[in-house]
Design a protein around this motif. Structure first.
Motif, PDB file in Angstrom:
ATOM      1  N   UNK A 152      56.930  20.669  43.673  1.00 60.41           N
ATOM      2  CA  UNK A 152      58.307  20.993  44.034  1.00 60.41           C
ATOM      3  C   UNK A 152      58.533  20.127  45.288  1.00 60.41           C
ATOM      4  N   UNK A 153      57.893  20.292  46.250  1.00 63.22           N
ATOM      5  CA  UNK A 153      58.028  19.521  47.649  1.00 63.22           C
ATOM      6  C   UNK A 153      57.430  18.419  47.987  1.00 63.22           C
ATOM      7  N   UNK A 154      56.570  17.901  47.128  1.00 64.58           N
ATOM      8  CA  UNK A 154      55.865  16.590  47.352  1.00 64.58           C
ATOM      9  C   UNK A 154      56.365  15.647  46.173  1.00 64.58           C
ATOM     10  N   UNK A 155      56.120  16.176  44.908  1.00 64.66           N
ATOM     11  CA  UNK A 155      56.231  15.083  43.958  1.00 64.66           C
ATOM     12  C   UNK A 155      57.731  15.228  43.337  1.00 64.66           C
ATOM     13  N   UNK A 156      58.547  15.964  44.050  1.00 64.36           N
ATOM     14  CA  UNK A 156      60.015  16.044  43.574  1.00 64.36           C
ATOM     15  C   UNK A 156      60.848  15.911  44.938  1.00 64.36           C
ATOM     16  N   UNK A 157      60.348  15.239  45.800  1.00 63.59           N
ATOM     17  CA  UNK A 157      61.028  14.983  46.993  1.00 63.59           C
ATOM     18  C   UNK A 157      61.532  13.618  47.088  1.00 63.59           C
ATOM     19  N   UNK A 158      63.124  13.373  47.220  1.00 61.24           N
ATOM     20  CA  UNK A 158      63.616  12.253  47.082  1.00 61.24           C
ATOM     21  C   UNK A 158      63.218  11.250  48.104  1.00 61.24           C
ATOM     22  N   UNK A 159      62.967  10.126  48.113  1.00 60.07           N
ATOM     23  CA  UNK A 159      62.345   9.127  49.004  1.00 60.07           C
ATOM     24  C   UNK A 159      60.985   9.198  49.090  1.00 60.07           C
ATOM     25  N   UNK A 160      60.357   9.870  48.782  1.00 64.21           N
ATOM     26  CA  UNK A 160      58.806  10.274  48.914  1.00 64.21           C
ATOM     27  C   UNK A 160      58.184   9.077  47.840  1.00 64.21           C
ATOM     28  N   UNK A 161      57.251   8.479  48.192  1.00 62.73           N
ATOM     29  CA  UNK A 161      56.682   7.252  47.523  1.00 62.73           C
ATOM     30  C   UNK A 161      55.869   7.799  46.524  1.00 62.73           C
ATOM     31  N   UNK A 162      55.277   8.877  46.477  1.00 64.08           N
ATOM     32  CA  UNK A 162      54.340   9.651  45.734  1.00 64.08           C
ATOM     33  C   UNK A 162      55.353  10.373  44.573  1.00 64.08           C
ATOM     34  N   UNK A 163      56.390  10.623  44.834  1.00 61.82           N
ATOM     35  CA  UNK A 163      57.492  11.279  44.032  1.00 61.82           C
ATOM     36  C   UNK A 163      58.135  10.080  43.176  1.00 61.82           C
ATOM     37  N   UNK A 164      58.231   8.887  43.544  1.00 66.10           N
ATOM     38  CA  UNK A 164      58.619   7.626  42.823  1.00 66.10           C
ATOM     39  C   UNK A 164      57.500   7.459  42.115  1.00 66.10           C
ATOM     40  N   UNK A 165      56.263   7.459  42.241  1.00 67.59           N
ATOM     41  CA  UNK A 165      55.213   7.478  41.329  1.00 67.59           C
ATOM     42  C   UNK A 165      55.150   8.352  40.118  1.00 67.59           C
ATOM     43  N   UNK A 166      55.118   9.594  40.517  1.00 63.15           N
ATOM     44  CA  UNK A 166      55.356  10.739  39.642  1.00 63.15           C
ATOM     45  C   UNK A 166      56.263  10.547  38.470  1.00 63.15           C
ATOM     46  N   UNK A 167      57.547  10.062  38.920  1.00 63.31           N
ATOM     47  CA  UNK A 167      58.721  10.167  38.259  1.00 63.31           C
ATOM     48  C   UNK A 167      58.494   9.024  37.288  1.00 63.31           C
ATOM     49  N   UNK A 168      58.159   7.600  37.749  1.00 61.15           N
ATOM     50  CA  UNK A 168      57.940   6.603  36.966  1.00 61.15           C
ATOM     51  C   UNK A 168      56.793   6.370  35.967  1.00 61.15           C
ATOM     52  N   UNK A 169      55.690   7.467  36.153  1.00 62.96           N
ATOM     53  CA  UNK A 169      54.697   7.630  35.315  1.00 62.96           C
ATOM     54  C   UNK A 169      54.891   8.904  34.250  1.00 62.96           C
ATOM     55  N   UNK A 170      54.500  10.143  34.908  1.00 63.98           N
ATOM     56  CA  UNK A 170      54.568  11.031  34.089  1.00 63.98           C
ATOM     57  C   UNK A 170      56.061  11.344  33.521  1.00 63.98           C
ATOM     58  N   UNK A 171      57.084  11.380  34.249  1.00 62.45           N
ATOM     59  CA  UNK A 171      58.512  11.473  33.776  1.00 62.45           C
ATOM     60  C   UNK A 171      58.976  10.389  32.866  1.00 62.45           C
ATOM     61  N   UNK A 172      58.164   9.527  32.547  1.00 65.98           N
ATOM     62  CA  UNK A 172      58.528   8.336  31.563  1.00 65.98           C
ATOM     63  C   UNK A 172      58.442   8.987  30.096  1.00 65.98           C
ATOM     64  N   UNK A 173      57.409   9.965  30.115  1.00 65.73           N
ATOM     65  CA  UNK A 173      57.207  10.514  28.646  1.00 65.73           C
ATOM     66  C   UNK A 173      58.329  11.193  28.219  1.00 65.73           C
ATOM     67  N   UNK A 174      58.497  11.310  26.877  1.00 65.60           N
ATOM     68  CA  UNK A 174      59.635  11.765  26.291  1.00 65.60           C
ATOM     69  C   UNK A 174      59.272  13.476  25.941  1.00 65.60           C
ATOM     70  N   UNK A 175      57.935  13.696  26.132  1.00 66.47           N
ATOM     71  CA  UNK A 175      57.584  15.095  25.830  1.00 66.47           C
ATOM     72  C   UNK A 175      56.216  15.060  25.877  1.00 66.47           C
ATOM     73  N   UNK A 176      55.739  16.205  26.233  1.00 67.05           N
ATOM     74  CA  UNK A 176      53.773  16.600  26.304  1.00 67.05           C
ATOM     75  C   UNK A 176      53.310  16.298  24.994  1.00 67.05           C
ATOM     76  N   UNK A 177      52.209  15.762  24.928  1.00 72.17           N
ATOM     77  CA  UNK A 177      51.509  15.532  23.805  1.00 72.17           C
ATOM     78  C   UNK A 177      49.887  15.451  24.228  1.00 72.17           C
ATOM     79  N   UNK A 178      48.844  15.505  23.223  1.00 63.64           N
ATOM     80  CA  UNK A 178      47.754  15.597  23.796  1.00 63.64           C
ATOM     81  C   UNK A 178      47.216  14.701  24.564  1.00 63.64           C
ATOM     82  N   UNK A 179      46.460  15.039  25.752  1.00 62.39           N
ATOM     83  CA  UNK A 179      45.877  14.388  26.879  1.00 62.39           C
ATOM     84  C   UNK A 179      47.076  14.009  27.896  1.00 62.39           C
TER      85      UNK A 179
END
Length: 314
Positions: A152-179
């Protein structure tokens, strides 16, 4: 109270096997190989089977996907896996290897570099069952707390570099699937997955056998919770975790930051069904099951009475 002979022999055989393993291999090797084997058997192997099922039989997979076609790796029954899906699988595998290597590096620095004791205990002495249960409970509670606050406070904090990484990588998925449980930017992955898993084990200095059980449970949880399937082994724990993982992604990260949902329930950040809803569902199911068993027993009792009366009358 003495144990049955077969149980005593099994325990003796297990201890002799464990003692042989510990005495014939360096502790670091036992730890790293044991960790890799657990991940292979309880996460990687079943997840790869699920993934192949989704890719090779998409029409059949859609029937058991919680999100329908959206839950398929390609997002469509007619779509074929391409470079995007290959990158997701590759990074998930690389992150898994990275976590094991980092664990080995930490242990090596502690024992060889700093001359300290290892973070995990690899010894001949086996832990008592109640000590294992206490450590596991403390580990899972600590993991839930760490996962929530980091997410909540590191990966979903606006302005954080790691939050941007998390958003552009994991949150680019449409839905969870194996792996996809281990798919993310390496920095975000180590913070969200490795630290909350390995941290509590090191904090409580788990015995290696306790860590094997702990990691096995987590691996199975990740395997099913991120598979995207509706039909899961349990309706409470894994089923609830899977729904919350789905909703976290589909809602764009508006909530469901913890794994079990307990912290989200406490802090009011649940999206979709909460832990309270999951427990209520289970209670209802249990009540229905009890009623069904009572009716069955009454029916059987009536049948016995009828047969008895017939015999008496005849």
């Amino acid at each position: 109270m003495s144990l049955p002979y077969s149980t005593s022999m099994n325990l003796l055989f297990f201890y002799m096997t464990w003692a042989t393993l510990v005495l014939s291999h360096p502790p670091l090797q036992v730890e790293i190989v044991g960790t890799a084997v657990v991940r292979l058997l309880f996460y990687l192997f079943p997840s790869m089977i699920f993934l192949l099922f989704d890719v090779l039989l998409p029409s059949a997979a859609v029937a058991i996907k919680a999100q329908g076609e959206v839950g398929l790796p390609t997002g469509s029954k007619r779509g074929r896996p391409g470079l995007r899906e290959a990158m997701v699988v590759t990074w998930a595998l690389l992150n898994l290897v990275l976590s094991i290597l980092l664990q080995g590096m930490i242990e090596y620095v502690l024992t060889k570099g700093l001359g300290m004791r290892s973070a995990l205990k690899v010894s001949l002495k086996l832990p008592y069952p109640w000590d294992m249960a206490k450590d596991l409970l403390g580990g899972f509670i600590s993991r839930e707390i760490l996962t929530y606050f980091i997410h909540r406070y590191t990966l979903h904090t606006s302005g954080s570099s790691v939050a941007r990484y998390h958003w552009s990588w994991y949150h680019s998925l449409n839905a969870p699937y194996p792996l996809t449980a281990h798919y993310d930017h390496p920095i975000a992955y180590l913070l969200l997955k490795f630290l909350p898993t390995y941290g509590p084990a090191a904090l409580f200095r788990y015995h290696m056998l306790t860590y094997i059980i702990y990691l096995s449970l987590i691996s199975l949880e990740e395997t099913f919770a991120y598979s995207g399937y509706k039909a899961l082994p349990t309706s409470v724990l894994i089923g609830g975790i899977a729904r919350r993982a789905d909703m976290h992604l589909l809602s764009g990260g508006d909530g469901n930051y913890g794994t079990w949902g307990i912290m989200d329930w406490v802090f009011g950040t649940s999206v979709g069904d909460s832990v309270e809803d999951d427990l209520q569902d289970v209670l209802d199911e249990e009540e229905v099951e009890k009623i069904r068993k009572v009716l069955e027993s009454k029916t059987k009792a009536k049948g016995v009475k009828r047969r008895t009366k017939r015999r008496v009358n005849s």
